[in-house]
Write a protein that holds these residues in place. Structure first.
Motif, PDB file in Angstrom:
ATOM      1  N   ASN B 420      46.716  33.532  35.056  1.00 23.24           N
ATOM      2  CA  ASN B 420      45.988  33.030  36.210  1.00 23.24           C
ATOM      3  C   ASN B 420      44.578  33.591  36.259  1.00 23.24           C
ATOM      4  O   ASN B 420      43.602  32.886  36.516  1.00 23.24           O
ATOM      5  CB  ASN B 420      46.763  33.413  37.466  1.00 23.24           C
ATOM      6  N   LEU B 421      44.478  34.887  35.988  1.00 18.97           N
ATOM      7  CA  LEU B 421      43.157  35.508  36.002  1.00 18.97           C
ATOM      8  C   LEU B 421      42.250  34.887  34.960  1.00 18.97           C
ATOM      9  O   LEU B 421      41.084  34.605  35.209  1.00 18.97           O
ATOM     10  CB  LEU B 421      43.290  37.011  35.722  1.00 18.97           C
ATOM     11  N   LYS B 423      42.460  31.977  33.630  1.00 19.36           N
ATOM     12  CA  LYS B 423      42.082  30.613  33.993  1.00 19.36           C
ATOM     13  C   LYS B 423      40.952  30.636  35.016  1.00 19.36           C
ATOM     14  O   LYS B 423      39.984  29.890  34.917  1.00 19.36           O
ATOM     15  CB  LYS B 423      43.315  29.907  34.581  1.00 19.36           C
ATOM     16  N   HIS B 424      41.112  31.539  35.957  1.00 24.40           N
ATOM     17  CA  HIS B 424      40.090  31.652  36.987  1.00 24.40           C
ATOM     18  C   HIS B 424      38.742  31.988  36.373  1.00 24.40           C
ATOM     19  O   HIS B 424      37.717  31.388  36.691  1.00 24.40           O
ATOM     20  CB  HIS B 424      40.522  32.744  37.970  1.00 24.40           C
ATOM     21  N   GLU B 425      38.770  32.965  35.472  1.00 22.36           N
ATOM     22  CA  GLU B 425      37.522  33.375  34.852  1.00 22.36           C
ATOM     23  C   GLU B 425      36.907  32.240  34.053  1.00 22.36           C
ATOM     24  O   GLU B 425      35.699  32.012  34.068  1.00 22.36           O
ATOM     25  CB  GLU B 425      37.798  34.535  33.905  1.00 22.36           C
ATOM     26  N   TYR B 426      37.767  31.550  33.341  1.00 19.64           N
ATOM     27  CA  TYR B 426      37.283  30.458  32.509  1.00 19.64           C
ATOM     28  C   TYR B 426      36.663  29.369  33.366  1.00 19.64           C
ATOM     29  O   TYR B 426      35.595  28.834  33.047  1.00 19.64           O
ATOM     30  CB  TYR B 426      38.450  29.910  31.684  1.00 19.64           C
ATOM     31  N   ALA B 430      32.935  28.076  33.328  1.00 16.85           N
ATOM     32  CA  ALA B 430      32.647  26.655  33.100  1.00 16.85           C
ATOM     33  C   ALA B 430      31.813  26.095  34.235  1.00 16.85           C
ATOM     34  O   ALA B 430      30.865  25.347  34.004  1.00 16.85           O
ATOM     35  CB  ALA B 430      33.961  25.896  32.963  1.00 16.85           C
TER      36      ALA B 430
END
Lengths: 424, 434
Positions: B420-421, B423-426, B430
């Motif tokens: 989750n982290l 994904k959040h960072e990505y 983006a």
């Protein structure tokens, strides 16, 4: 003033249905600046609004009020107001403006701390957290604030109740670090070392692009708790820890690594001299209590090892092997461990002998079966979650784009895991 | 090409003499070999140096004598050893070792044995002359590009350096012959020489590599060569503390084994005793046979007594010296384990008598064995009894199951959190790009 009056009427008028509330929100957003401009004079207007019905409007007003510096006299009145607001506000309306709510709560926390009465803030903050969360798996920015208040107020049990829940969704990585760090500290305070280890481990292995102070402090505590709980420290971080962490953490916590080394050697005298030598360093990190626990745990570790080799052993021999000073001390230690359930033994005072018993758990009772059953169910739900997330990611266009770019171009025989159009 | 063949042969015989291979009926064609007898000298206290030294010849003799001198407490024996070393060295050309020995003697043996500087100088001069001659020969060969003679030239060089104790250079020269080896016989010869020098230098890694190289040559090797190779490999493994491998290698050599080698085998493999070849050998070594029989039949006290007697002799052997202690410990623990294996409970007092130690000492030894997990038992210190302990499978299974469940739980939760982290960072990155 007029605009404020007008705003108030609008709030009162538009707070009934959901669509009204949305339009109200737009109005409020536009009026936000003017509100901030008149922050000092907004306080009396708050009484005209009902927090339970006009939560959103109240929130905006409140936020504007608390935006400026607050004196200590008005602090307590603000605390009361905010506490009442938190308890009576409506969750859905709040969630439309989460940042405002968060900033209000943060100011609340600051004021409570400035009044040096963190206990007053614990309950309201708990309610606030619950209201802000969209689900129990969601970590909000308020979680670490709440835990901080618990820590300062020393009411660990309330903190524990929040920690029991699993977290899967995170807004801000920084929230997670703080949450896990404070959570670890609370668990240490309650002596739940296993959960503390888990939380601290999460901080240390969380993906991060640069090393931050929270991770360093967490790693120090992690070393100490690992020694207490497991009796050993794995010297390398697991592979999934970020590269930054792997490279830098150890060099930043050198004295703790030394401590772990001398612990592993098993010589109690060396350990104690080392601790004495570095007393202030540990003290400055506020880890002195933990370090003392580490030292006492080495005795326990040694005694536990004895249970593996001996069936009965005299207290004198125990004292000699574990490097204690007298059989009396040995007896005290063994007694303590029996009470804590760490070993199974009986002490025969007449002969001065300790008889070590096997773990009496037979795994035959109903409770045990239930326990196993529950664990199985829990794990099955977790697996489903994992597969769901996996599927979600495989449909995500960003992921597919990246995977498509990185796959081999010339292996025609390979099963094509990514559809053609992502081949950039 | 007879002269050519003689040189390599004498080298091989050197190896013979170095105690790697002892053959009862040594080939009569070897003139410089001293026949190595298989009757070992086990006298317990006094070592007959003359007889011992007579077993060896060449460089090893000198090395062993020096070793003896260093490690013997008895000064009489020391001087004896040094004197023999001196005589031996005078016959040879190794001036460096000569100087060492003279230093050690320190004038204790009388005026005859002091530093003979003139002799040294003379030997050195001869050496230089020979070296120059060899070099010029080698150059001549190299210009002619005749492979065989180049090889011979390097070989001669190697021999020369070896005789003078410059082992590193000898090794290098031998290795250089490798490029010019044409038949597998040459390769084997090269390997053997390299092995010899490496053993002397104590670089056993080289030994292993050359042994394997020699074994790979396609032509069939004759038994003595194979035996020699095996012995060399065994020695190398001994150094590397791979006792088991060493034992196996030695076993393969066959019945012609030295005394010390049997010691290596004894602790490692009880099956050895069933080996017929070994049995034949045992006939030749009565004391060792007694020892192994005792071990096998659990007469541990007498067994350990014999070991004690042999110990002093073994200490004086160059190769075994460093490993004696470890081997003894291993033998002892093996005996202990074997003793406790068939019983459910053992009275420690009886056991202490069998092993000739005190109960307290025995307890300590057992404790360390149990902690290392070599004995599955627990000690009743009050009654001094050892109880065998069999792990409860059912309990253990339950415990493992619960533990695995917990670990899985933890891992998966942490993984989901991290995903989750990320994904959040990505997403953050983006969105910032956009």
């Amino acid at each position: 003033m007029n605009s404020v009056e007008g705003l108030l009427t609008q709030i009162r008028g538009l707070s009934s249905t959901a669509s009204d509330v949305l339009s109200l929100q737009n109005v409020l957003k536009q009026a936000d600046e003017s509100l901030h401009a008149e922050s000092t004079r907004l306080l009396p207007f708050l009484d005209q609004l009902d927090p339970s019905k006009h939560s959103l409007g109240y929130l905006y007003f409140l936020e504007a009020c608390t935006a400026g510096p607050v004196t200590t006299e008005s602090a307590s009145s603000f605390v009361l107001i905010i506490a009442r607001f938190i308890s009576s506000c409506v969750a859905e309306q709040i969630r439309l403006a989460p940042d405002k709510f968060i900033s209000v709560c943060k100011r609340f926390k600051d004021q409570v701390l400035s009044l040096e009465e963190p206990l007053r803030g614990v309950a309201p903050m708990l309610t606030a957290v619950r209201k802000l969360q969209s689900s129990t798996e969601h970590l909000t920015t308020l979680h670490p604030e709440f835990l901080l208040l618990c820590l300062l107020a020393k009411c660990y049990k309330t903190g524990l109740s929040i920690l029991e829940e699993d977290i899967f969704e995170v807004d801000q990585p920084r929230d997670l670090y703080l949450y896990c760090y404070y959570g670890g500290m609370i668990c240490i305070g309650q002596k739940c070392f296993r959960k503390a280890l888990e939380l601290l481990h999460n901080v240390v292995t969380a993906p991060m692009s640069t090393i931050n102070a929270i991770a360093v402090e967490a790693y120090k505590k992690y070393i100490l708790v690992s020694l207490i709980h497991h009796g050993q420290l794995s010297t390398s971080l697991p592979k999934y820890a970020s590269g930054v962490a792997q490279r830098n953490l150890k060099s930043l916590c050198l004295s703790y690594m030394e401590l772990a080394n001398s612990y592993n050697n098993g010589k109690i005298a060396d350990l104690e001299t080392y601790v004495q030598a570095n007393m202030e360093k540990f003290g400055s990190d506020n880890n002195l209590g933990l370090v003392k626990q580490v030292v006492s745990s080495i005795y326990k570790r040694n005694i536990q090892r004895l249970t593996q080799t001996y069936l009965t052993l005299s207290l004198q021999d125990i004292a000699n092997t574990v490097q204690l000073n007298s059989p009396k001390e040995a007896e005290m230690h063994v007694l303590q461990m029996i009470q804590d359930g760490e070993i199974y033994a009986t002490i025969n005072q007449k002969d001065g002998m300790v008889r070590f018993l096997e773990d009496p758990e037979l795994y035959k009772t109903c409770e045990m079966i239930e326990h196993i059953d529950l664990s199985i169910l829990r794990l099955m739900t977790l697996s489903k979650k994992l597969t769901a997330m996996d599927e979600l990611i495989s449909c995500d266009p960003l992921y597919l784009g990246k995977a498509g770019r990185e796959r081999q171009r010339f292996d025609f025989d390979d099963f094509d895991s990514v559809p053609q159009r992502f081949n950039i | 090409m007879d002269g050519e063949d003689d040189a390599p042969k004498s080298l091989m015989e050197e190896m013979y003499a170095n105690g790697i291979e002892g053959v009862d009926d040594a080939p009569s064609s070897s003139t410089s070999t001293t026949i190595r007898k298989n009757r070992p000298i086990i006298s317990g206290e006094q070592l007959d140096i003359e007889a011992y030294a007579a077993l060896y010849s060449g460089r090893t003799k000198i090395m062993r004598l020096i070793f003896l001198a260093d490690h013997c407490d008895n000064s009489g024996m020391q001087l004896e050893a040094l004197r023999m070393a001196y005589d031996e060295l005078k016959k040879g050309e190794n001036t460096q070792l000569f100087r060492e020995v003279v230093q050690k003697i320190d004038g204790r043996l009388g005026p005859n044995y002091s530093m003979d500087a003139t002799w040294c100088a003379m030997v050195d001069r001869k050496a230089d002359q020979r070296k120059d001659k060899l070099e010029s020969e080698l150059n001549a060969y190299r210009t002619n590009l005749i492979k065989e003679s180049i090889r011979m030239g390097y070989n001669d060089f190697g021999d020369f350096y070896y005789a003078h104790g410059a082992l590193g250079d000898a090794f290098k020269s031998y290795v250089r012959t490798r490029d010019y080896c044409t038949t597998s016989k040459h390769i084997i010869q090269m390997c053997l020489s390299a092995i010899l020098v490496s053993i002397e230098m104590g670089q056993f890694a080289h030994v292993t590599s050359y042994v394997s190289k020699a074994e790979q040559t396609p032509e069939a090797l004759d038994p003595p060569t194979i035996a020699k190779l095996r012995c060399a490999a065994g020695l190398a493994h001994l150094e590397a503390k791979k006792y088991k491998l060493a034992a196996r290698k030695f076993l393969e050599v066959g019945p012609e084994l030295g005394n010390s080698y049997s010691e290596v085998i004894a602790p490692q493999d009880n099956k050895v005793i069933d080996n017929i070849n070994f049995r034949n050998f045992l006939e030749l070594v009565p004391e060792v046979r007694e020892l192994i029989n005792d071990f096998y039949s659990s007469h541990y006290a007498s067994c350990l007594e014999y070991l004690g007697n042999l110990k002093s002799n073994l200490m004086l052997d160059i190769h075994i010296h460093d490993h004696v202690e470890t081997l003894y410990d291993q033998i002892r623990s093996k005996a202990l384990i074997q003793y406790t294996h068939p019983f459910v409970s053992v009275d420690m007092r009886m056991m202490a008598d069998a092993f000739k130690t005190s109960v307290a000492g025995l307890e300590k030894e057992l404790e360390s064995l149990i902690t290392d997990n070599q004995i599955q038992a627990r000690i009743d210190s009050h009654n001094k009894i050892l109880y065998a302990r069999h792990a409860d499978q059912r309990n253990a299974t339950f415990q493992r199951v619960l533990q695995t469940g917990n670990e899985f739980d933890w891992d998966v939760r942490a993984m989901l959190l991290r995903a989750n982290l990320l994904k959040h960072e990505y997403n953050l990155r983006a969105s910032r790009k956009i």
